[in-house]
Scaffold this active site. Structure first.
Site, PDB file in Angstrom:
ATOM      1  N   GLY A   1     -14.343 -16.956  -6.293  1.00 60.33           N
ATOM      2  CA  GLY A   1     -13.110 -16.876  -7.329  1.00 60.33           C
ATOM      3  C   GLY A   1     -12.056 -16.227  -6.756  1.00 60.33           C
ATOM      4  O   GLY A   1     -12.072 -15.285  -6.460  1.00 60.33           O
ATOM      5  N   SER A   2     -10.647 -16.904  -6.849  1.00 59.06           N
ATOM      6  CA  SER A   2      -9.657 -16.120  -6.059  1.00 59.06           C
ATOM      7  C   SER A   2      -8.272 -17.224  -6.362  1.00 59.06           C
ATOM      8  O   SER A   2      -8.328 -17.797  -7.283  1.00 59.06           O
ATOM      9  CB  SER A   2     -10.054 -16.263  -4.546  1.00 59.06           C
ATOM     10  OG  SER A   2     -10.321 -17.415  -4.344  1.00 59.06           O
TER      11      SER A   2
END
Length: 237
Positions: A189-190
């Site tokens: 997640g980024s």
């Protein structure tokens, strides 16, 4: 044979960075399942999710040397003008910035937005606030690449998120990348930011979903484009 070939082609390959995670979850499922059946099913589900998370499908970039492609799968955030990270040495004037937010369900392989030489790679430690927030571009741990196309310079920044704790960059300074070529990934997640040259025409809108290596984010214009001088790479021994 055609049926099996079709099934195989429909299933994307898995990035090698995911092998330890997939293998570890599967091993726990097998060993833990001998003790309690629930453990097997829980970790089997986790193994399947790991395979999906680390998927690495082939992508076909569109034609056009002047196009800036999406470096990641995900949701396009509000497009703003912002000063690029100082470590990229792109100057102190605001540039158009397109940000893409990745959830834990998006493919996390990062791809080069343009064809060009990696003039600089700059890593900076930082916080791990929600990557969906605008301040993540300034506060979070990040790794930036400055790509020199010969006519333009494009900055792309990998930004860790609330869950992400590992930025992977497999490319090296001085390396030549093709548009859409893999250069790394972020777990889990980024966000990726793309800083565009002056005079660039944005082709995408906030709220749209981008596909890494295939979606055109912008078109670079020869009129008004400004290249920031980049210090030459230090000679290697």
């Amino acid at each position: 044979m055609d049926i099996w070939r079709s099934i195989r082609n429909a299933i994307p390959s898995v990035n090698s960075a995911g092998y330890p995670f997939i293998g570890g979850a599967l091993a726990i499922a097998i060993v833990g399942g001998l003790l309690w059946g629930v453990i097997f099913w829980v970790f089997l589900g986790l193994t399947i999710w790991m395979v999906i998370f680390f998927r690495d499908p082939e992508r076909i970039p569109p034609d056009g040397d002047d196009l800036v492609l999406a470096p990641a799968d995900g949701l396009v955030q509000p497009i703003v003008e912002a000063v690029p990270p100082a470590e990229l040495e792109l100057g102190t004037l605001p540039l158009k910035r397109i940000s893409i937010f990745l959830t834990i369900f998006d493919c996390h392989v990062n791809r080069s937005p343009v064809a060009g030489r990696i003039a600089r790679i700059a890593y900076k430690p930082g916080k791990f606030v929600n990557a969906d927030l605008d301040k993540a571009s300034e506060d979070n741990e990040r790794n930036g690449l400055l790509l020199d196309t010969g006519k333009h310079q494009v900055g792309v920044v990998q930004i860790a998120g609330l869950i992400a704790r590992r930025i992977v960059c497999t490319a090296k300074e001085g390396e030549q990348l093709r548009a859409g070529e893999r250069f790394g990934m972020i777990r889990f997640g980024s966000r990726l930011d793309v800083y565009l040259p002056v005079g660039t025409e944005v082709l995408i809108k906030p709220g749209q979903r981008a596909i890494a290596g295939e979606t055109a984010l912008a078109r670079m214009s020869a009129v008004g484009a400004v290249r920031t001088p980049v210090a030459p790479l230090a000679p290697t021994e």
